[in-house]
Write a protein that holds these residues in place. Structure first.
Motif, mmCIF file in Angstrom:
data_model
loop_
_atom_site.group_PDB
_atom_site.id
_atom_site.type_symbol
_atom_site.label_atom_id
_atom_site.label_comp_id
_atom_site.label_asym_id
_atom_site.label_seq_id
_atom_site.Cartn_x
_atom_site.Cartn_y
_atom_site.Cartn_z
ATOM 1 N N GLY A 1 0.745 -1.178 0.202
ATOM 2 C CA GLY A 1 0.017 0.122 -0.091
ATOM 3 C C GLY A 1 0.812 1.229 0.001
ATOM 4 O O GLY A 1 2.086 1.231 -0.325
ATOM 5 N N THR A 2 0.179 2.351 0.392
ATOM 6 C CA THR A 2 0.693 3.717 0.016
ATOM 7 C C THR A 2 1.043 4.368 1.332
ATOM 8 O O THR A 2 -0.116 4.471 2.208
ATOM 9 N N SER A 3 2.110 4.764 1.781
ATOM 10 C CA SER A 3 2.239 5.369 3.027
ATOM 11 C C SER A 3 2.263 7.159 2.988
ATOM 12 O O SER A 3 3.121 7.368 1.767
ATOM 13 N N TYR A 4 2.020 7.803 3.973
ATOM 14 C CA TYR A 4 2.411 9.028 3.800
ATOM 15 C C TYR A 4 3.362 9.562 4.859
ATOM 16 O O TYR A 4 2.944 9.482 6.231
ATOM 17 N N ILE A 5 4.702 10.320 4.594
ATOM 18 C CA ILE A 5 5.251 10.713 5.548
ATOM 19 C C ILE A 5 5.585 12.086 5.439
ATOM 20 O O ILE A 5 6.096 12.627 4.614
ATOM 21 N N ARG A 6 5.422 12.664 6.665
ATOM 22 C CA ARG A 6 5.388 14.161 6.532
ATOM 23 C C ARG A 6 6.585 14.657 7.491
ATOM 24 O O ARG A 6 6.595 14.166 8.821
ATOM 25 N N GLU A 7 7.590 15.629 7.019
ATOM 26 C CA GLU A 7 8.790 16.011 7.923
ATOM 27 C C GLU A 7 8.559 17.525 8.271
ATOM 28 O O GLU A 7 8.285 18.278 7.656
ATOM 29 N N THR A 8 8.225 17.693 9.817
ATOM 30 C CA THR A 8 7.951 19.167 10.076
ATOM 31 C C THR A 8 9.102 19.690 10.872
ATOM 32 O O THR A 8 9.169 20.912 11.225
ATOM 33 N N VAL A 9 10.154 18.747 11.271
ATOM 34 C CA VAL A 9 11.404 19.628 12.006
ATOM 35 C C VAL A 9 12.400 20.082 11.197
ATOM 36 O O VAL A 9 12.623 21.153 11.583
ATOM 37 N N PHE A 10 12.653 19.478 10.136
ATOM 38 C CA PHE A 10 13.869 20.218 9.140
ATOM 39 C C PHE A 10 13.032 20.239 7.824
ATOM 40 O O PHE A 10 12.513 19.423 7.351
ATOM 41 N N GLU A 11 13.685 21.255 7.155
ATOM 42 C CA GLU A 11 12.695 21.621 5.700
ATOM 43 C C GLU A 11 13.470 20.732 4.734
ATOM 44 O O GLU A 11 12.898 20.838 3.566
#
Ligand code: EPU
Length: 420
Positions: free
Chosen positions: A321-331
């Motif tokens: 399946g498909t995963s969503y990974i969000r990075e909010t600490v470093f741009e």
């Protein structure tokens, strides 16, 4: 320059232990500069390049140190500290060098330290550190890429961080330990390494309360003395081995780490289908079959650590399946994405979110490590890729891991270090 040559389709099995956390030991090395007389001993110190780099900087400043790599003890004596200046040549190799600013300012009332500049994971400014020093009464000036901080006597104040900063919190703690009166840090970083560092300072005679929470109070004291200290285990290294077991469908027990320090990653590993058992000092992960997809957002501690995001993404490349990974600490902490694409990963990035579609298999290729954690994640990807994966620029990995190739080989991986 060294590279890793990884033969794929192996499985990690067995037991492994981790030593002290790099990101707790680095501020302790800087903290040893606070004291004018006597010898510090730090135990459980791993042989990592960042640690050696910071020790070298303290020696450049005049400290005497001895690192016994076989006993894993580091001894530092900063009696004869003669300089309060950290040159760009050293600071550019490792941003954590900026940690000496708080210690030097506290001890000498003066520090001149090169501005670290950006790095491959982001711009990484130090404005919060500087704002904190100013609140404590330091006069700051900037010239030719150097920050100078001066204060006759630092005075306790309340400091608000717009966002939690790990080394920012540590730098301010060092500046405040000897200050006149009480300092409060609001919205402090809560990482276990920050708490371990506060415990280290308290064992020297400091009065720091609330470390490990967003509210830290520091009562200035007039004298500090050397200490012998055992830092906490390295949760990020432990997390790397656990992701290795998850990705390869293996069975690995990591000891020397407190599972509470990586509760969020453990939760996310369970969501991917791993069976995990913990004791107060160890974590065992067993994985069978393909990982399940996940949604994950990095946050400052106790959220999911940005440092394990590249490993989680590697796991997502081979999941169902498909995963969503969000990075909010470093741009900019997606530099591993382009390299995972070279291994056959299916990933698109829009803004701060990567969409990862699981694929049947990765295949070996040449890839490049661009920072410590990206390099470790690519090494793990090599374990499941078909054929041979070569990871270039291993010096990035050596900054945060002690002989990663030997550790993974002891668990059944097939990795060789050779010349690039
Ligand atoms: N930030 C600012 N201004 C500042 C300080 C930070 O805007 O004055 C921003 C940063 O740009 C970043 C965020 O705040 O977007 C968080 O940065 P933080 O200051 O917490 O990071 P750091 O102290 O420079 C430490 C670790 C990193 C780890 C981060 C996040 C050490 C020596 N380094 O860096 O570890 O990724 O916290 O948890 O403790 C690693 O070990 O591989 C590593 C990069």
């Amino acid at each position: 320059m060294d590279k890793f040559v990884v033969k794929g389709k192996t499985q990690l099995n067995g037991t492994i232990s981790v030593r002290g956390a790099k990101n707790a030991i680095l501020p302790m090395i800087a903290g040893a500069l606070l004291v004018e007389k006597g010898e510090f001993i730090i135990n459980k110190v791993p042989d990592k390049r960042d640690i050696r780099n910071l020790v070298n900087l303290t020696e450049l400043l005049g400290a005497k140190s001895r690192f016994d790599a076989s006993e894993h003890t580091l001894t530092i004596n900063a009696e004869n500290l003669s300089y309060a200046e950290a040159p760009y040549d050293v600071v550019r190799k490792m941003r954590a060098s900026f940690l000496v600013t708080g210690a030097l300012l506290s001890r000498f009332g003066y520090a001149r330290v090169a501005l670290p500049g950006g790095c491959s994971i982001g711009a990484r400014p130090v404005n919060l550190h500087i704002k904190g020093f100013e609140r404590l009464g330091a006069k700051i000036s900037e010239e030719k890429g150097y920050i100078s901080a001066r204060a006759d006597r630092l005075k306790g104040e309340t400091i608000y961080f717009d966002r939690p900063s790990h080394t920012g919190t540590e730098n301010i703690m060092m500046a405040a330990v000897n200050a006149e009166g009480t300092t409060r840090i609001i919205n402090a970083a809560c990482d276990p390494e920050v708490k371990s560092f506060a415990d280290f300072l308290n064992s020297m005679g400091a009065k720091i309360y609330g470390a490990g929470t967003p509210y830290i109070m520091i009562e200035g004291v007039s004298a500090l003395s050397p200490t012998e200290f055992n830092p906490i285990g390295d949760r990020l290294e432990a997390g790397t081995y656990l992701y290795g077991a998850l990705i390869t469908g293996g069975d690995v027990e990591v000891s020397g780490v407190d599972p509470q320090h990586i509760e969020f990653p453990i939760l996310k590993m369970r969501e991917m289908g791993a069976k995990i058992k913990t004791t107060p000092t160890s974590i065992r992960l067993r994985m069978r079959g393909k990982p399940k997809s996940i949604n994950l957002t990095t946050f400052p501690y106790p959220g999911f650590p940005t440092d394990l995001q590249p490993m989680a993404m590697t796991a997502a490349t081979i999941c169902d399946g498909t995963s969503y990974i969000r990075e909010t600490v470093f741009e900019n902490r997606f530099s591993h994405v382009m390299e995972l694409l070279r291994l056959g990963g299916i990933i698109t990035v829009a803004g701060d979110t990567a969409t990862v579609t699981g694929t049947e298999k990765l295949h070996g290729a040449e890839v490049m490590a661009s920072d410590i954690r990206a390099g470790a994640a690519l090494t793990l990807a090599g374990l499941v890729a078909e054929g041979k994966t070569e990871i270039l620029r291993v010096y990035h990995i050596d900054r945060g891991y002690e002989k990663l190739e030997e550790k993974l080989s002891s668990l059944g991986a097939s990795i060789e270090r050779t010349q690039q």
